[in-house]
Design an enzyme around this catalytic site. Structure first.
Site, PDB file in Angstrom:
ATOM      1  N   HIS A  17     -19.920  50.966  50.705  1.00  0.00           N
ATOM      2  CA  HIS A  17     -19.579  50.503  49.271  1.00  0.00           C
ATOM      3  C   HIS A  17     -20.714  50.867  48.499  1.00  0.00           C
ATOM      4  CE1 HIS A  17     -17.807  48.115  46.259  1.00  0.00           C
ATOM      5  NE2 HIS A  17     -18.723  47.507  45.971  1.00  0.00           N
TER       6      HIS A  17
ATOM      7  N   ASP B  46     -10.394  36.960  44.020  1.00  0.00           N
ATOM      8  CA  ASP B  46     -11.234  37.851  43.025  1.00  0.00           C
ATOM      9  C   ASP B  46     -10.783  38.494  41.576  1.00  0.00           C
ATOM     10  OD1 ASP B  46     -13.936  39.115  42.552  1.00  0.00           O
ATOM     11  OD2 ASP B  46     -12.634  40.911  43.017  1.00  0.00           O
TER      12      ASP B  46
ATOM     13  N   ARG C  25     -14.282  35.443  34.762  1.00  0.00           N
ATOM     14  CA  ARG C  25     -15.813  35.599  34.612  1.00  0.00           C
ATOM     15  C   ARG C  25     -16.160  36.597  33.296  1.00  0.00           C
ATOM     16  NH1 ARG C  25     -17.400  38.164  39.921  1.00  0.00           N
ATOM     17  NH2 ARG C  25     -19.485  38.379  38.621  1.00  0.00           N
TER      18      ARG C  25
ATOM     19  N   SER D 138     -17.937  38.345  44.980  1.00  0.00           N
ATOM     20  CA  SER D 138     -16.691  38.990  44.529  1.00  0.00           C
ATOM     21  C   SER D 138     -16.802  40.402  45.462  1.00  0.00           C
ATOM     22  CB  SER D 138     -17.211  39.346  42.965  1.00  0.00           C
ATOM     23  OG  SER D 138     -16.431  40.482  42.684  1.00  0.00           O
TER      24      SER D 138
ATOM     25  N   LYS E  10     -13.731  41.522  49.053  1.00  0.00           N
ATOM     26  CA  LYS E  10     -12.932  42.666  49.019  1.00  0.00           C
ATOM     27  C   LYS E  10     -13.332  43.399  50.342  1.00  0.00           C
ATOM     28  CE  LYS E  10     -14.113  43.142  44.736  1.00  0.00           C
ATOM     29  NZ  LYS E  10     -14.293  43.454  43.518  1.00  0.00           N
TER      30      LYS E  10
HETATM   31  N1  URA Z   1     -18.483  44.516  41.094  1.00  0.00           N
HETATM   32  C1  URA Z   1     -17.511  43.496  41.808  1.00  0.00           C
HETATM   33  O1  URA Z   1     -16.634  43.842  42.318  1.00  0.00           O
HETATM   34  N2  URA Z   1     -17.712  42.230  41.222  1.00  0.00           N
HETATM   35  C2  URA Z   1     -18.688  42.035  40.470  1.00  0.00           C
HETATM   36  O2  URA Z   1     -18.666  40.668  40.212  1.00  0.00           O
HETATM   37  C3  URA Z   1     -19.761  42.960  40.045  1.00  0.00           C
HETATM   38  C4  URA Z   1     -19.416  44.075  40.365  1.00  0.00           C
END
Ligand code: URA
Length: 435
Positions: free
Chosen positions: A82, A161, A168, A183, A187
């Protein structure tokens, strides 16, 4: 348990326990906790912070807020990679096939691009016919036969999220280290891989502008991985200039194919070898040195390119793109951009370069916008190069004639010239692994 008490506790800088964090995440996902209370807690977290145990507990609750991918139908250690997002980052398209060619299965779920950063799904969709939505059984089947498949994130992966990120965005609480870490990792954990390689970008094109902040984020995410029992390493890498030379969807796929042919730009190629080597290492394929050799060999002997070809065909795409770049959609307007002065390219305002590509049609300013797969930028210069006035800096590709002057202006601003030769910055600043 009452939400107001949880907000009060964090307001005073106290530590929240697992049950309180789960109460918040479950309640907010289900809609029983309103936006105004969730906003207050997010701001308290932004201002007072969270320790590693709290961040891990928040992440686990978010990861478990919806469907969790079960990859057990795929034998072997499944490794995910990632990136925290940058400009010109096409590494997934290269390291997935490299890992597969070395016997490590990669079952990857990716997202779309937003703003100045690109998304892997958009890049792959520039290949005519390529399908990013597949039934789970077909996805597993491709990973088991080819070794690499990439699809879109399913609707119900870490729904907490999705809701929290949207909140946010409008409450000035995006820039919180524990909230960013939870966050991203929620995932990743919900996607089901056994091990995770994180590419945490630092610099003018990244979320984290300084190397120090990128290290802190990397350490936080590696700690979450350890808490969750997933072997996780992070590389902190340079995003002070676009990676490689191509920015924009089909242009980046072409550069990825060039890299798989062993003919890619050196920075992108080196980073792909380092990332793929870390994936092999986590999959138990030997020492880091041996993994680097295996990864590099997959580029040299054509086996990674072959995996990419097979994966494109398996997902309905036209594998002819590998040998004939004319199969990609072509932009109707191709415009060179020339240097207005002379000097060394001392640094790049990378985010402006990403925004220029977006203006040309390669990205979206809002989630709803459609993108032009042929649009983007091919850079003719990299940081440290000397350019004469009138020398080619880049070529712009678009179907929107009206966008050219704004895009050229942004690109000129993004390439900063100086009479002083800049110091070469490392491509990989360092590596963070669990203690
Ligand atoms: N990428 C994400 O998936 N979440 C964040 O909070 C910032 C970047």
């Amino acid at each position: 348990m009452r939400m107001v008490d949880i907000i009060e506790k964090k307001k005073l800088g106290q530590t929240l326990d697992k049950e309180e964090l789960r109460f918040f995440v479950d309640g907010y996902t289900a809609g029983t906790i309103p936006d105004y209370q969730a906003s207050a807690l997010l701001m308290a977290i932004r201002l007072m912070g969270m320790d590693s145990a709290e961040t891990a507990a928040l992440t686990m609750a978010m990861a478990q807020s919806g469907e969790q991918s079960d990859l057990s139908a795929i034998p072997g250690i499944k490794v995910d990679k990632h990136s925290t997002g940058g400009v010109g980052d096409k590494t997934t398209l290269v390291v997935g096939p490299m890992a597969a060619a070395c016997g490590v299965p990669v079952a990857k779920m990716s997202g779309r691009g937003l703003g100045h950063t690109g998304g892997t799904l958009d890049k792959l969709e520039s290949i005519p016919g390529f399908q990013i939505s597949l039934p789970k059984e077909r996805f597993f089947d491709i990973v088991n036969t080819v070794g690499f498949s990439l699809i879109g994130q399913t609707g119900n992966l870490a729904p907490a999220d999705k809701k929290l990120y949207a909140l946010r965005d409008v409450t000035a609480t995006v820039d919180s280290l524990p909230l960013i870490a939870s966050s991203i990792m929620s995932k990743k954990l919900a996607s089901g891989a056994d091990a995770i390689v994180l590419d945490v970008k630092a610099g003018s094109g990244a979320f984290m502008k300084t190397v120090e902040d990128a290290y802190r984020l990397a350490e936080e995410m590696v700690a979450i991985g350890r808490h969750a029992g997933r072997n996780t390493v992070a590389l902190v890498t340079n995003m002070d200039q676009p990676l490689g030379r191509a920015v924009g969807n089909s242009l980046e796929v072409i550069e990825a194919i060039d890299t798989l042919k062993g003919e890619g730009p050196s920075d992108s190629t080196d980073l792909c070898i380092e990332l793929a080597a870390n994936m092999l290492f986590l999959a138990g394929k030997g020492s880091m040195d041996s993994c680097r050799t295996q990864a590099a060999a997959s580029l040299g002997n054509g086996s990674a390119l072959q995996k990419f070809r097979e994966m494109i065909a398996a997902q309905g795409g036209d594998p002819a793109v590998i040998d004939d770049y004319g199969v990609f959609p072509q932009a109707s307007v191709v415009q060179p951009v020339y240097a207005r002065d002379r000097g060394y390219v001392s640094r790049m305002e990378t985010q402006l370069c990403g925004t220029a590509a977006m203006v040309l049609g390669a990205g979206r300013a809002t989630k709803e916008e459609t993108i032009d797969h042929s649009a983007g930028i091919l850079l003719a210069v990299k940081t440290g190069d000397y350019v004469e006035q009138g020398q080619l800096l880049a070529t712009l590709y678009t179907n929107k004639q009206a966008a050219l002057s704004e895009a050229e202006d942004l690109l000129q601003k993004s390439i900063v010239l100086s009479r002083i030769k800049p110091q070469v910055q490392p491509l990989v600043y360092g590596r963070v692994e669990a203690e």
